[in-house]
Design a protein around this motif. Structure first.
Motif, PDB file in Angstrom:
ATOM      1  N   ARG A  62       0.804  -1.225   0.000  1.00  0.00           N
ATOM      2  CA  ARG A  62       0.000   0.000   0.000  1.00  0.00           C
ATOM      3  C   ARG A  62       0.838   1.277   0.000  1.00  0.00           C
ATOM      4  O   ARG A  62       0.291   2.371  -0.185  1.00  0.00           O
ATOM      5  N   LEU A  63       2.133   1.155   0.243  1.00  0.00           N
ATOM      6  CA  LEU A  63       2.985   2.346   0.283  1.00  0.00           C
ATOM      7  C   LEU A  63       3.040   3.014  -1.081  1.00  0.00           C
ATOM      8  O   LEU A  63       3.078   2.347  -2.119  1.00  0.00           O
ATOM      9  N   ALA A  64       3.067   4.342  -1.076  1.00  0.00           N
ATOM     10  CA  ALA A  64       3.174   5.087  -2.333  1.00  0.00           C
ATOM     11  C   ALA A  64       4.522   4.811  -2.990  1.00  0.00           C
ATOM     12  O   ALA A  64       4.621   4.637  -4.203  1.00  0.00           O
ATOM     13  N   LYS A  65       5.560   4.758  -2.183  1.00  0.00           N
ATOM     14  CA  LYS A  65       6.895   4.427  -2.683  1.00  0.00           C
ATOM     15  C   LYS A  65       7.458   3.340  -1.776  1.00  0.00           C
ATOM     16  O   LYS A  65       7.668   3.568  -0.590  1.00  0.00           O
ATOM     17  N   ASN A  66       7.671   2.164  -2.337  1.00  0.00           N
ATOM     18  CA  ASN A  66       8.145   1.021  -1.555  1.00  0.00           C
ATOM     19  C   ASN A  66       9.677   1.018  -1.496  1.00  0.00           C
ATOM     20  O   ASN A  66      10.340   1.871  -2.082  1.00  0.00           O
ATOM     21  N   ILE A  67      10.222   0.033  -0.823  1.00  0.00           N
ATOM     22  CA  ILE A  67      11.667  -0.140  -0.712  1.00  0.00           C
ATOM     23  C   ILE A  67      12.238  -0.412  -2.104  1.00  0.00           C
ATOM     24  O   ILE A  67      11.661  -1.128  -2.906  1.00  0.00           O
ATOM     25  N   GLN A  68      13.410   0.175  -2.367  1.00  0.00           N
ATOM     26  CA  GLN A  68      14.136  -0.061  -3.616  1.00  0.00           C
ATOM     27  C   GLN A  68      15.407  -0.842  -3.279  1.00  0.00           C
ATOM     28  O   GLN A  68      16.134  -0.472  -2.353  1.00  0.00           O
ATOM     29  N   VAL A  69      15.673  -1.911  -4.022  1.00  0.00           N
ATOM     30  CA  VAL A  69      16.849  -2.750  -3.791  1.00  0.00           C
ATOM     31  C   VAL A  69      17.659  -2.807  -5.073  1.00  0.00           C
ATOM     32  O   VAL A  69      17.134  -3.081  -6.141  1.00  0.00           O
TER      33      VAL A  69
END
Length: 149
Positions: A62-69
């Motif tokens: 649901r996050l607008a911007k999730n974790i980036q890996v």
């Protein structure tokens, strides 16, 4: 010199075949090179907490911007959403082929980023799992990674 009959030849062939199979069974069961652990420790305990994991994954989705890996020369770079503050949790790298290569690292951020050094990683497949908490809400991010040196 006496000739061997068919019966003796068949018995010798079967004995050689059984010896060949026994050699490989013993070699595969004693050599550490062929040791593969496909299940995690405390499997049943993890299964009982599965609904919590589903809820945490939904929170993460649901996050607008999730974790980036990203996999870089320095290692694995993890970038957390900038709007989330006071992040606590743990990064787990599960290696399906060898539990001795599993890593569990507490989250320590610098400018909303975390780097897992390349020296700690061995080439191969990992399952990345980031279990983190911000403002009393739990999040879970999962991704399969392929490390190449």
């Amino acid at each position: 010199m006496k000739k061997l009959n068919w019966g003796v030849g068949i018995v010798i062939t079967i004995a050689c075949f059984i010896g060949f199979i026994m050699f490989f069974v013993i070699k595969m069961s004693t050599d550490k090179k062929y040791d593969h652990d496909l299940v995690t420790e405390e499997y049943y305990k993890q299964e009982l907490a599965y609904q919590d994991q589903i809820d945490a994954q939904q929170n993460s989705a649901r996050l607008a911007k999730n974790i980036q890996v990203e996999i870089t020369a320095e290692g694995i770079q993890i970038m957390f959403p900038s709007e989330k503050k006071d992040i606590k949790g743990e990064v787990s790298l599960y290696r399906p082929s060898n539990k001795k290569l599993d890593l569990e690292i507490p989250i320590s951020l610098e400018n909303q980023q975390m780097i897992i050094p390349a020296e700690k990683l061995v080439e191969g497949k990992y399952k990345l799992s980031i279990n983190w908490k911000s403002n009393e809400t739990t999040y879970l991010y999962k991704k399969d990674l392929q490390i190449r040196n």
